[in-house]
Design an enzyme around this catalytic site. Structure first.
Site, short mmCIF file in Angstrom:
data_model
loop_
_atom_site.label_atom_id
_atom_site.label_comp_id
_atom_site.label_asym_id
_atom_site.label_seq_id
_atom_site.Cartn_x
_atom_site.Cartn_y
_atom_site.Cartn_z
N HIS A 139 0.83 -1.21 0.00
CA HIS A 139 0.00 0.00 0.00
C HIS A 139 0.86 1.26 0.00
O HIS A 139 0.58 2.23 -0.71
CB HIS A 139 -0.92 0.00 1.23
CG HIS A 139 -2.11 -0.89 1.08
ND1 HIS A 139 -2.72 -1.48 2.15
CD2 HIS A 139 -2.79 -1.29 -0.02
CE1 HIS A 139 -3.75 -2.21 1.71
NE2 HIS A 139 -3.80 -2.11 0.41
N CYS A 193 -2.05 -3.99 -16.37
CA CYS A 193 -2.56 -2.95 -15.47
C CYS A 193 -1.95 -3.06 -14.08
O CYS A 193 -2.33 -2.34 -13.17
CB CYS A 193 -4.08 -3.00 -15.37
SG CYS A 193 -4.72 -4.53 -14.63
#
EC number: 2.7.3.9
Length: 556
Positions: free
Chosen positions: A186, A486
């Protein structure tokens, strides 16, 4: 004396400044007994602290917007988990103080997460941050977080919680270095969104002395401790050269000889759109729709609410391509109304498309909302399913799209090795593939994307991962269909050239990476990219693959 350390570069750019360490974690509260008559008051204190921390996380998410908002809202749900709160109240009822009960309840939950498989083990750092914030509030001490400083600095920490990373002030925090984490953690993803140079998985980062001057190269992963004036000048010159190249690079993505490679943006919701448009994104290659579902962990958002959010993104790219990933729930993104609470290994259980096929009404509502959102717009809508394992999965998703009356291209994400190995079979049911390299690496190497100790196996330069990309791209070409990337691999400019050489037809990334990739692609021909890709695949390690590709592209 100048010394050089090496971690994993996860966000481009150079930062030179003094080290400032993250505030220390909350100390363990004392284990003392309270009278029975105080239990109700202590339970009330605990509930108030939990609610206050959850509200703070949501407020931080609202300020940060985009992908950070979804991450922080997930943390808020973690703070208010009913089972955790029930455990806290049970511990208070038998004599614990509120702060001790919170500390012990979170410790027990932490052990469960750490043993629950790759994905949930990766949430331990998030859980620790929530615990520290609640305990700090109960003890009346300052929240753990970034240091106060009037002068710019380089932030050093064992790890950075999303709540801290999301609101970093780039005018003060020149860059950051962490001991833990990986290229797809993250913190790494949010660093790229902020445009802050960052290096993670640096052994011994915590031993860097406060106030020491370091230079951080977020592209190479190198840390120069006490850099010489010559090294500073060299790094600053390289950074200036990159900046000039970025400014000169505009327009659609293409190689030097005109081979088109559409450069698309990854977005988490409407808040991410302005940055993507400003960076010149040619469309959206990954629209994560989870942000809508995290607002309320107990029920799915209404069709009307979904239509409104989707239309905001679709309207931003008239006549552009927008690829929407339907809800990817499960594993590290559990939803009470969808995902089982008792799976022994959620990362390998019911997640992604499997979850949606078990709850067809949720999938049907989302697909119908997408169809309505696209009505009357000239956008090229494409919809893809996460965690497709085989042709059966692909057919089930395509059938659901058709039943919902969705006029769009249907696609499959390649995140599981089986999907890459059988890509031609899957392409009999869908019209495009999109490689999610973060999860594909995780499942290929059995290496949790959040654990710094196995970050070398999460390196997207791993030749085995490049082999799977090549298999998928070759299958798509044979079927006359497209195959994009992606995952975070697309945000590495050098690797973007290699992916192009492997046959990938589009690249999608965080908005901050688009200028770097556009400028780098424009320097090389397709033939050079193909030679670099072949050299990388011929290597045995990620480092060798990177060096081999660099050597080809630099003409060595």
């Amino acid at each position: 004396m100048q010394t050089t350390l090496r971690g994993v570069g996860v966000s481009h750019g150079v930062a030179i400044g003094e080290v400032r360490h993250m505030g220390t974690a909350v100390l363990e509260p004392p284990a003392k007994q309270i009278p029975a008559e105080d239990a109700e008051r202590e339970q009330g204190r605990a509930r108030q602290a939990v609610d206050a921390v959850a509200a703070d996380l949501i407020a931080r998410g609202n300020l940060a917007g985009g992908e950070a908002q979804a991450v922080l809202e997930a943390q808020a749900l973690m703070a208010q988990d009913p089972e955790l709160m029930a455990d806290v109240e049970r511990r208070i009822a038998v004599g614990s103080t509120a702060e001790r009960a919170v500390y012990d309840a979170f410790a027990a939950y932490r052990e469960l997460l750490a043993a629950a498989g790759e994905y949930l083990a990766g949430r331990v750092a998030d859980l620790d941050d929530v615990r520290n914030r609640i305990v700090a509030r109960l003890l009346g001490v300052p929240m753990p977080g970034v240091p106060d400083s009037d002068e710019p600095y380089v932030l050093v920490a064992r790890d950075l919680a999303p709540a801290d990373t999301a609101l970093l002030d780039p005018t003060l925090v020149l860059g950051f270095v962490t001991e833990e984490g990986g290229p797809t953690s993250h913190s790494a993803i949010l660093a790229r969104a902020l445009g802050v140079p960052a290096v993670v998985a640096l052994p011994g980062a915590g031993e860097l002395t406060e106030g020491t001057v370091i230079a951080v190269d977020g592209s190479t992963g190198e840390i120069f401790v006490n850099p010489s004036d010559e090294k500073k000048a060299q790094l600053e010159a390289a950074a200036a050269e990159r900046k000039a190249a970025l400014a000169a690079s505009t327009g659609p993505g293409a190689t030097a000889d005109g081979h088109k490679v559409p450069l698309l943006a990854n977005v988490g919701g409407p808040a991410d759109v302005p940055a993507a448009v400003e960076a010149g994104a040619e469309g959206v290659g990954l629209f994560r729709t989870e942000f809508l579902f995290l607002d309320d962990n107990r029920k799915a958002p209404s069709q009307e609410k979904q239509v409104e959010a989707y239309r905001q993104v679709l309207e931003a790219f008239p006549e552009g391509r927008v690829v929407v990933r339907v809800l990817d729930a499960g594993a590290d993104k559990p939803l009470d109304f969808l995902t089982p609470a008792d799976e022994p290994n959620p990362a390998l259980g019911v997640r992604g498309l499997r979850t949606l096929l078990d709850h067809p009404e949720v999938l049907r509502t989302q697909l119908t909302a997408l169809a309505k959102a696209a009505e009357g717009l000239p956008v090229y809508l494409e919809v893809m399913a996460p965690m497709v394992a085989d042709r059966t999965d692909a057919k089930a998703f395509a059938d659901a799209c058709r039943e919902a009356g969705l006029h769009a291209k249907f696609g499959a994400m390649v995140e599981i090795p089986s999907a890459a190995l059988r890509a031609r079979s899957i392409l009999q049911e869908v019209e495009f593939l999109s490689l999610g390299t973060n999860d594909l690496a995780q499942y290929t190497f059995a290496a949790d994307r959040q654990v710094g100790a196995v970050s070398r196996l999460q390196d997207p330069w791993q030749p085995a991962l490049l082999d799977l990309v090549a298999l998928s791209a070759e299958a798509a070409k044979a079927e006359g269909k497209s195959c994009g990337v992606c995952g975070e691999a697309a945000s590495d400019p050098l690797l973007a050239c290699v992916l192009t050489g492997l046959g990938v037809t589009s690249l999608s990334m965080g908005a901050a990476s688009l200028p770097y990739v556009r400028a780098t692609l424009a320097k090389y021909t397709l033939a050079q990219c193909e030679r670099a890709a072949a050299a990388a695949r011929a290597a045995d390690t990620a480092d060798e693959a990177r060096r081999a590709a660099q050597a080809v592209l630099s003409g060595e």
